[in-house]
Scaffold this motif. Structure first.
Motif, mmCIF file in Angstrom:
data_model
loop_
_atom_site.group_PDB
_atom_site.id
_atom_site.type_symbol
_atom_site.label_atom_id
_atom_site.label_comp_id
_atom_site.label_asym_id
_atom_site.label_seq_id
_atom_site.Cartn_x
_atom_site.Cartn_y
_atom_site.Cartn_z
ATOM 1 N N UNK A 58 33.130 77.789 34.694
ATOM 2 C CA UNK A 58 31.693 77.525 34.809
ATOM 3 C C UNK A 58 31.284 76.432 33.823
ATOM 4 N N UNK A 85 36.790 79.150 42.082
ATOM 5 C CA UNK A 85 35.952 80.295 41.673
ATOM 6 C C UNK A 85 35.714 81.219 42.856
ATOM 7 N N UNK A 86 35.406 80.600 44.011
ATOM 8 C CA UNK A 86 35.133 81.368 45.227
ATOM 9 C C UNK A 86 36.299 82.293 45.568
ATOM 10 N N UNK A 89 37.729 84.251 41.408
ATOM 11 C CA UNK A 89 36.939 84.878 40.341
ATOM 12 C C UNK A 89 35.690 85.550 40.914
ATOM 13 N N UNK A 91 32.051 87.483 39.762
ATOM 14 C CA UNK A 91 31.161 87.551 38.595
ATOM 15 C C UNK A 91 30.200 88.732 38.725
ATOM 16 N N UNK A 93 26.758 89.929 36.616
ATOM 17 C CA UNK A 93 25.845 89.467 35.565
ATOM 18 C C UNK A 93 25.016 90.623 35.019
ATOM 19 N N UNK A 99 20.803 87.867 45.272
ATOM 20 C CA UNK A 99 19.851 86.926 45.873
ATOM 21 C C UNK A 99 18.765 87.768 46.541
ATOM 22 N N UNK A 110 28.167 86.837 51.373
ATOM 23 C CA UNK A 110 27.908 85.405 51.126
ATOM 24 C C UNK A 110 29.193 84.640 50.783
ATOM 25 N N UNK A 111 29.937 85.197 49.828
ATOM 26 C CA UNK A 111 31.138 84.480 49.390
ATOM 27 C C UNK A 111 32.184 84.415 50.511
ATOM 28 N N UNK A 114 31.345 81.598 52.672
ATOM 29 C CA UNK A 114 31.835 80.348 52.059
ATOM 30 C C UNK A 114 33.329 80.185 52.316
ATOM 31 N N UNK B 297 18.483 80.082 37.591
ATOM 32 C CA UNK B 297 19.535 81.070 37.365
ATOM 33 C C UNK B 297 20.187 81.469 38.692
ATOM 34 N N UNK B 298 19.329 81.622 39.699
ATOM 35 C CA UNK B 298 19.840 82.005 41.025
ATOM 36 C C UNK B 298 20.817 80.940 41.552
ATOM 37 N N UNK B 301 23.999 81.416 39.921
ATOM 38 C CA UNK B 301 24.770 82.511 40.524
ATOM 39 C C UNK B 301 25.492 82.005 41.785
ATOM 40 N N UNK B 302 24.761 81.242 42.598
ATOM 41 C CA UNK B 302 25.378 80.697 43.819
ATOM 42 C C UNK B 302 26.551 79.783 43.470
ATOM 43 N N UNK B 303 26.365 78.984 42.425
ATOM 44 C CA UNK B 303 27.450 78.092 42.004
ATOM 45 C C UNK B 303 28.639 78.897 41.487
ATOM 46 N N UNK B 304 28.331 79.944 40.697
ATOM 47 C CA UNK B 304 29.402 80.782 40.152
ATOM 48 C C UNK B 304 30.209 81.416 41.277
ATOM 49 N N UNK B 305 29.537 81.736 42.359
ATOM 50 C CA UNK B 305 30.219 82.377 43.484
ATOM 51 C C UNK B 305 31.069 81.411 44.294
ATOM 52 N N UNK B 401 26.969 74.923 36.399
ATOM 53 C CA UNK B 401 26.788 76.380 36.523
ATOM 54 C C UNK B 401 26.423 77.062 35.207
ATOM 55 N N UNK B 405 23.012 79.024 34.522
ATOM 56 C CA UNK B 405 23.014 80.454 34.192
ATOM 57 C C UNK B 405 22.323 80.724 32.853
ATOM 58 N N UNK B 407 19.624 79.187 32.334
ATOM 59 C CA UNK B 407 18.274 78.797 32.773
ATOM 60 C C UNK B 407 17.837 77.436 32.216
#
Lengths: 245, 409
Positions: A58, A85-86, A89, A91, A93, A99, A110-111, A114, B297-298, B301-305, B401, B405, B407
């Motif tokens: 990240x 990452x997809x 990994x 995550x 939080x 979402x 979602x993932x 992707x 932040x959201x 999260x999307x980027x982290x995923x 990301x 995250x 913010x």
């Protein structure tokens, strides 16, 4: 790097230049093996989140390198890193961060969208995961209608959806009561044992520390202790261990 | 599909903001639709005013007459031509005319004019000159000895109804001067300064007599059954009546300055539309940036995923376009309703009307409702929105990301 070695960091450094220079991570050398259930602890500002960000791709290190499953993530392009990452990994939080406009099912799948998995397989996997976290009846519920514990369970299911090799959880129990935290940790520990997924927590929560099989203590950007099993000494609420008092 | 779902549902997350943005977009779009309708209503009005006052939808002349204006350059075989026009289904009316430069003198003054001989019965079906009589009466027949002059000319010559005026012309064949005494039987006011200043109407046979012409004419004005025929370049009429020494021209060729004026006005409308699009697109830009800031932040999260940078950008573009679509639908409905309303009640032209390119529009304007602006402006607006959304999309695609995250934008 051997097959059992999942994360390897070498002389990892991260320095922020926000007006003043902040060395958040200072030369960490670490090896995390597959299937570990590890907690990273330390006081606020010790570099836990930065370290997690670095080992998950990240964030980029200022110096040193990170190898994930033998691949150096510093050499990857933005898209390669996203795909990595997809696929590898998951995550979790602190504030769940589902979402809000998507239902529990949609958040989890979602993932997989992707990843290009077809709808039928996605839905089967979602139901399997919702069963696993005990929320099969909340499949079509949006996050706003779920309790904190339920949201975090969905977040766990979401993190596991792509069958990653690592799940990184940043303060996953911070917003939960002790009973819900306990249940959630039991669930994750069980998943760790059953699936062999590696769990790495960043936490202040003694419950997490107690259940962790390995405890890494970070202080001022450095690992000051690396304990396993019965050697572990759990820090107090001030972040200090008994031998440090 | 999931990106579209995210984009669409996010629109309704902050309903107040979406409502304000949608209102701005829809009002802007509706204003464009209405403005377009008004412009085309006015254009039609001007077109009718121009063609119905005297021009006609088309005119037929002898080849060379329009450049030479010589009395002897006549239409070839007028009887055959008028017989043919009688048989045309697309021709609603036609009127032969005789033209000559003339000198008109009164006891008070003298002025050069264009003497036009008309057949009043045929002319009434084609033009509204008979309706523009401000005093006295219109020409009563082809051999009427009365003279109908424009209101400005009457002022210059200080002539009133019943006063005598001498008209001098040059005969067709010999070029000899020919004079006749007329009584002013009528005064017209068309709203066209040139006509009011320099035209005198007489019976067609009277004019022929002065010019020593047989049964012929310099011009046949034609009125079609539909406005569209005059706008069609491929209409058979132009070829059919541009033979044997004659030339048929549409009103657009006869009054190119009017066409240029319309074109200029259309360009102005397009420019105003472009400004409107950009302004409204900035409303979208602002909305999207607000949303982007709130949901940093959201996005993290999307980027982290594992959402790719380009996919992040796509979410933003889709969100912008979704907002635009909602605004366009609301704006189309609003524009439709307002245009329909004024189509029924009209926009009143008070006082002496509005003069544009020598055409004075005095009748009410009725906005035109047609699909073109809805399609044209929608496409333009969507393209504009797409282009402007690339900026926040680029911003989202470049989000780090870890910073998102924490913010930080």
């Amino acid at each position: 790097m051997e097959d059992s070695e999942l994360i390897l960091t070498e002389d990892l450094e991260k320095t922020y230049q926000d007006g003043v220079e902040v060395r958040a991570v200072r030369g960490i050398d670490l090896l995390i093996e597959r299937g570990e259930f590890t907690a990273i602890v330390g006081p606020s500002g010790s570099g836990k989140t930065t370290f997690l960000n670095l080992i998950s791709g990240l964030d980029t290190p200022t110096a040193g390198r990170v190898l994930l499953g033998g691949r150096e993530i510093g050499n990857m392009s933005g898209t390669e890193l996203s795909d990595f990452r997809r696929d590898h990994i998951g995550f979790i939080f602190q504030a769940y961060n589902l979402i809000p406009v998507l239902t529990a099912t949609e958040n989890i799948e979602y993932v997989m969208i992707l990843q290009g998995i077809d709808r039928k397989k996605r839905r089967e996997r979602v139901m399997e995961l919702l069963d696993l976290v005990g929320l099969a009846d909340k499949a079509d519920t949006r996050p706003t209608m779920l309790s904190g514990g339920q949201k975090q369970r969905v977040a766990v299911a979401r993190a596991m959806a792509a069958r990653p090799s690592i799940i990184l959880a940043d303060e996953p129990t911070a917003n939960l009561d002790s009973v819900t935290s306990g249940e959630l940790l039991d669930m994750m520990h069980q998943l760790n044992r059953e699936t062999g997924m590696t769990f790495i927590f960043s936490t202040h929560d003694t419950l997490v520390m107690q259940r962790a099989e390995r405890l890494l203590t970070l202080r001022d950007g450095k690992i000051t202790a690396d304990e396993t099993g019965s050697e572990k000494s759990i820090p107090g609420i001030d972040g200090k261990k008994k031998d440090e008092e | 599909m999931v990106f579209l779902k995210l984009a669409w549902r996010n629109l309704f997350r902050n309903r107040g903001r979406t409502l304000v943005s949608t209102a701005a977009i829809s009002i802007g779009f509706a204003a464009m639709i209405f403005y377009h309708g008004i412009f085309y209503g006015m254009k039609n009005n001007m077109y009718r005013t121009a063609t119905e006052s005297f021009l006609g939808d088309a005119q037929i002349h002898g080849i060379g007459y329009r450049s030479s204006r010589k009395v002897e350059d006549l239409i070839t075989d007028l009887p055959a031509l008028t017989d043919s026009l009688e048989a045309e289904e697309i021709v609603r009316a036609y009127s032969p005319r005789v033209y000559s430069y003339a000198m008109i003198s009164s006891p008070a003054n003298v002025s050069s004019v264009q003497l036009i001989g008309v057949d009043p019965e045929k002319e009434k079906k084609l033009s509204n000159m008979d309706e523009n009589i401000a005093g006295g009466k219109y020409i009563s027949g082809p051999d009427d000895n009365g003279l109908v002059i424009g209101i400005k000319l009457a002022e210059i010559l200080r002539l009133e109804i019943g006063d005598a005026a001498v008209v001098t012309v040059s005969e067709a064949a010999s070029g000899d001067l020919s004079q006749a005494l007329f009584r002013v039987s009528g005064i017209f006011d068309t709203g066209d300064r040139n006509m009011n200043r320099s035209v005198a109407l007489a019976g067609i046979e009277t004019a022929r007599g002065m010019l020593a012409l047989e049964e012929s004419a310099h011009e046949v004005a034609v009125d079609f059954t539909s406005l569209e025929y005059g706008l069609s370049d491929s209409l058979f009429f132009w070829d059919k009546y541009s033979r044997d020494g004659n030339k048929a021209l549409s009103w657009r060729e006869l009054a190119p300055q009017l066409v240029s004026a319309f074109q200029m006005s259309e360009n102005i409308i397009s420019f105003v539309g472009l400004i409107m699009f950009v302004l409204v697109a900035f409303v979208i830009l602002n909305t999207i940036f607000m949303s982007l800031y709130e949901r940093t932040f959201e996005f993290g999260v999307l980027l982290a995923q594992g959402t790719r940078p380009l996919q992040m950008g796509r979410i933003i573009v889709l969100e912008s376009l979704s907002l635009a679509v909602v605004g366009l639908i609301a704006g189309s409905l609003l524009g439709l309703l307002v245009t329909l309303l004024f189509q029924n009640i009209g926009l009143g032209m008070s006082g002496e009307g509005v003069e544009f390119m020598n055409v004075t529009v005095t009748t009410d304007i009725y906005p035109v409702l047609e699909p073109e602006p809805f399609v044209k402006y929608s496409i333009g607006f969507m393209v504009c929105t797409f282009l402007i959304s690339l900026y926040p999309a680029f911003h989202a695609a470049r989000l780090k990301p870890a910073r998102a995250l924490s913010r930080e934008l």
